[in-house]
Design a protein around this motif. Structure first.
Motif, PDB file in Angstrom:
ATOM      1  N   ARG A 208       0.806  -1.213   0.000  1.00  0.00           N
ATOM      2  CA  ARG A 208       0.000   0.000   0.000  1.00  0.00           C
ATOM      3  C   ARG A 208       0.827   1.245   0.000  1.00  0.00           C
TER       4      ARG A 208
ATOM      5  N   ALA B 298       0.366   4.818   1.988  1.00  0.00           N
ATOM      6  CA  ALA B 298      -0.462   5.236   3.125  1.00  0.00           C
ATOM      7  C   ALA B 298      -0.128   6.651   3.590  1.00  0.00           C
ATOM      8  N   PRO B 299      -0.389   7.616   2.742  1.00  0.00           N
ATOM      9  CA  PRO B 299       0.002   8.985   3.093  1.00  0.00           C
ATOM     10  C   PRO B 299      -0.973   9.654   4.058  1.00  0.00           C
ATOM     11  N   SER B 300      -0.470  10.691   4.686  1.00  0.00           N
ATOM     12  CA  SER B 300      -1.329  11.556   5.492  1.00  0.00           C
ATOM     13  C   SER B 300      -1.643  12.794   4.642  1.00  0.00           C
TER      14      SER B 300
ATOM     15  N   GLU C  26      -4.158   8.131   5.857  1.00  0.00           N
ATOM     16  CA  GLU C  26      -3.858   8.129   7.286  1.00  0.00           C
ATOM     17  C   GLU C  26      -4.125   9.512   7.864  1.00  0.00           C
TER      18      GLU C  26
ATOM     19  N   TYR D 203      -0.490   6.606  14.943  1.00  0.00           N
ATOM     20  CA  TYR D 203      -0.027   5.930  13.734  1.00  0.00           C
ATOM     21  C   TYR D 203       0.402   4.492  14.020  1.00  0.00           C
TER      22      TYR D 203
ATOM     23  N   ILE E 255       5.839  -1.120   2.679  1.00  0.00           N
ATOM     24  CA  ILE E 255       6.886  -0.362   1.980  1.00  0.00           C
ATOM     25  C   ILE E 255       6.668   1.087   2.368  1.00  0.00           C
ATOM     26  N   ARG E 256       7.619   1.669   3.050  1.00  0.00           N
ATOM     27  CA  ARG E 256       7.391   3.033   3.546  1.00  0.00           C
ATOM     28  C   ARG E 256       8.713   3.768   3.704  1.00  0.00           C
TER      29      ARG E 256
ATOM     30  N   GLU F 285      12.067   6.898   7.677  1.00  0.00           N
ATOM     31  CA  GLU F 285      11.912   7.571   8.975  1.00  0.00           C
ATOM     32  C   GLU F 285      11.191   6.651   9.955  1.00  0.00           C
ATOM     33  N   TRP F 286      10.597   5.581   9.439  1.00  0.00           N
ATOM     34  CA  TRP F 286       9.881   4.635  10.311  1.00  0.00           C
ATOM     35  C   TRP F 286      10.720   3.432  10.709  1.00  0.00           C
TER      36      TRP F 286
HETATM   37  N1  GLU Z   1       1.158   7.981   7.167  1.00  0.00           N
HETATM   38  C1  GLU Z   1       2.514   7.567   7.243  1.00  0.00           C
HETATM   39  C2  GLU Z   1       3.370   8.594   6.535  1.00  0.00           C
HETATM   40  O1  GLU Z   1       2.838   9.360   5.750  1.00  0.00           O
HETATM   41  C3  GLU Z   1       2.626   6.251   6.517  1.00  0.00           C
HETATM   42  C4  GLU Z   1       3.722   5.387   6.875  1.00  0.00           C
HETATM   43  C5  GLU Z   1       3.393   4.011   6.293  1.00  0.00           C
HETATM   44  O2  GLU Z   1       3.418   3.871   5.077  1.00  0.00           O
HETATM   45  O3  GLU Z   1       3.088   3.103   7.080  1.00  0.00           O
HETATM   46  O4  GLU Z   1       4.543   8.670   6.755  1.00  0.00           O
END
Ligand code: GLU
Length: 553
Positions: free
Chosen positions: A37, A39-41, A73, A233, A250-251, A254-255
């Protein structure tokens, strides 16, 4: 009283998680299919890094016949901007990157694993938070923001690790009775995860991109449900990627440092953990220093820049794949006509330190992409761009029949011209072929080797009188310019001239240059034969006259 009483008091209406587990069953997909996915904010204009992530997610899901979905998100409602979702959805659509499932407009979505907008999944998160409370794995925390701030300051002053853990986790060991009493008294609270971790222990994580990484275990009792009832989050990620049956997260990297916490959440909830691939940010070379591409400093960091400049989406995608996987370039060379979907994208071949973005190279790719368009295609795309961004060009392109002739110059053959990198360049590229524009401008006519006024006038006059015939094919046309050269005492053949340059004042190429400059006021143009064909004798004559007038001034 027990955990169940506490859970029932906090979330009386939450459904048992079994309900959701059944509602969102394992997906029935072929072996090895990747479900992933973007998954942006919705917190602002889209960054090219977001497009890059989505492109990579699409590439790996497509090649495995998996699923790519778009999840919004939006649980941090303070940071949300107006039209944030539309910005994301329409950017993806513009790049032909619409999802298989998920949000497809501000209010609509497709797919069976939704809702795909976190703010409308409150009930689901609460069900899972309740489940954790029932098992003693989560608890209410009554600390006020002031109290937490005070704690942070104390930790900072004493130079100890900040956070809510160990002895600092004030409500971790509060009895169920006391917690229930406080809630009944109307005290404010949030829900925290009761971490089983120990900082002294290490966990090993194998990231698809970053490789093996070791981290201390997480021991922070992080907030899972905030005061507004929405999840953080971390918690939402675990619940959503579990229920949406994501196989690969896949992100952005920073995570990466949150992985110990995320793995722990998955384990404590009894979920199967997904695989992780943490993408390094796109970098830019700034006077010898490598730094992140930044929306504040670099216009090209914003996705809207590309449509504003008129750089075709397929060129941007092609370039991004190019910097994402170094094998792409060779693949493209071997398969110039294949769709990019056919490229075998490898997550584990991505750069750990961050791909370098170079606008000049992107524009080179774009030139190739545009060179492959038919005249009709480049016409349609330029016109669509001009309608939005350039009224003058739009006006010029209204005469479609003529525009198609203009765009048809050196196009549709084996070696099409590669002189247009973006639609913003089109006007400058073709304007001299439009008489009203051409005659309204003042030109300097920079002739090259042959500078003598009388000589130039003679060349132009003789050419039109004796050597130009509208019906000549290209070979005859060029023969005629050679004949003109010869008649004027120039070398007919460039090679011969180069061998004995002292024998002639110049060669046929110098004659051509005079014709070209007088015709277009440019030294570089695409094929002059084709240009003359479009103009016809009368227009050529008018242009030569103007050149002569300028000479005589
Ligand atoms: N909402 C998070 C962001 O924009 C998504 C991180 C993710 O893909 O899990 O950084």
């Amino acid at each position: 009283m027990n955990y169940q009483d506490l859970a029932d008091l906090i979330f009386p209406d939450a459904k048992p998680i079994q309900y959701y587990e059944e509602k969102y069953p394992e997906r029935n997909l072929p072996e090895g299919a990747i479900v992933t996915r973007y998954a942006p904010s919705p917190t602002g204009r889209m960054h090219i890094g977001g497009l890059y992530q989505a492109l990579i997610a699409i590439a790996v899901s497509k090649k495995t016949n998996g699923v790519f979905f778009l999840r919004i998100e939006d649980t941090d409602q303070k940071r949300e901007v107006e039209n944030g979702i539309t910005e994301i959805v329409s950017s993806l659509q513009e790049f032909g990157m619409g999802p298989d499932e998920g949000q497809i407009s501000e209010t609509e979505e497709i797919g069976n694993y939704g809702p795909y907008k976190q703010s409308v999944r409150k009930d689901i998160y609460q069900a899972y938070a309740k489940y954790l409370i029932e098992q003693g794995k989560a608890y209410p925390c009554f600390c006020s923001p002031e109290e937490l701030e005070e704690m942070r300051q104390k930790q900072e002053a004493a130079k100890i690790r900040p956070g809510y853990y160990g002895v600092w986790a004030k409500y971790r060991n509060l009895s169920v009775e006391d917690a229930i009493q406080k809630i009944k008294n109307g005290e404010q609270y949030i829900i925290r995860f009761r971490s089983p971790g120990n900082e002294e222990r290490k966990i090993k994580h194998k990231d698809i991109i970053k490789g093996n990484v070791d981290f201390p275990e997480n021991d922070q009792d992080i907030v899972i449900i905030k005061a507004d009832g929405l999840p953080t989050y971390h918690f939402a990620h675990a619940v959503d990627d579990h229920l949406m049956r994501t196989t690969h997260v896949i992100r952005g990297d920073e995570w990466l440092s949150s992985v110990p916490l995320h793995l722990q959440l998955f384990q404590e909830m009894g979920f199967k953990t997904p695989k992780y691939a943490h993408i390094s940010p796109i970098m830019k070379n700034d006077n010898g220093n490598k730094r992140k591409l930044s929306k504040r400093k670099d216009p090209e960091a914003s996705v809207c820049y590309y449509s504003e400049e008129g750089i075709p989406p397929e060129a941007v995608k092609e370039y991004l794949l190019n910097i994402a996987n170094s094998t792409f370039e060779n693949w493209r060379r071997a398969n110039p006509d294949k769709e990019i979907d056919e490229f075998d994208f490898q997550l584990n071949k991505m750069s750990v330190s961050g791909a370098l973005f170079d606008m000049v190279k992107l524009l080179d790719v774009s030139k190739i992409v545009i060179s492959r368009y038919s005249a009709e295609e480049i016409y349609e795309k330029s016109f669509a761009w001009a309608q939005k961004y350039d009224p003058e060009l739009c006006e010029m392109l209204k005469d479609k029949e003529y525009a198609l002739k203009v765009f048809g110059i050196e196009r549709g053959n084996a070696k099409p011209r590669k002189d247009i990198a973006k639609f913003r360049d089109v006007k400058e590229n073709i304007i001299y072929l439009y008489d009203d524009k051409y005659f309204a401008q003042t030109h300097t006519y920079e002739y090259d080797k042959i500078q003598d006024k009388e000589e130039i006038k003679k060349i132009l006059q003789m050419y039109l009188e004796k050597y130009f015939h509208e019906t000549d094919d290209k070979q005859t046309w060029f023969e005629n310019i050679k004949n003109l050269a010869e008649e004027l005492g120039y070398a007919k053949d460039v090679k011969a001239y180069k061998q004995e340059p002292e024998k002639w004042p110049g060669h046929v190429g110098d004659i051509s240059t005079v014709l070209r400059v007088a015709l277009t006021a440019r030294r570089n143009t695409p094929d002059m034969y084709e240009i003359m064909q479009i103009f016809g004798k009368e227009r050529i004559e008018k242009r030569f006259q103007k050149a002569i007038e300028v000479l005589e001034k």
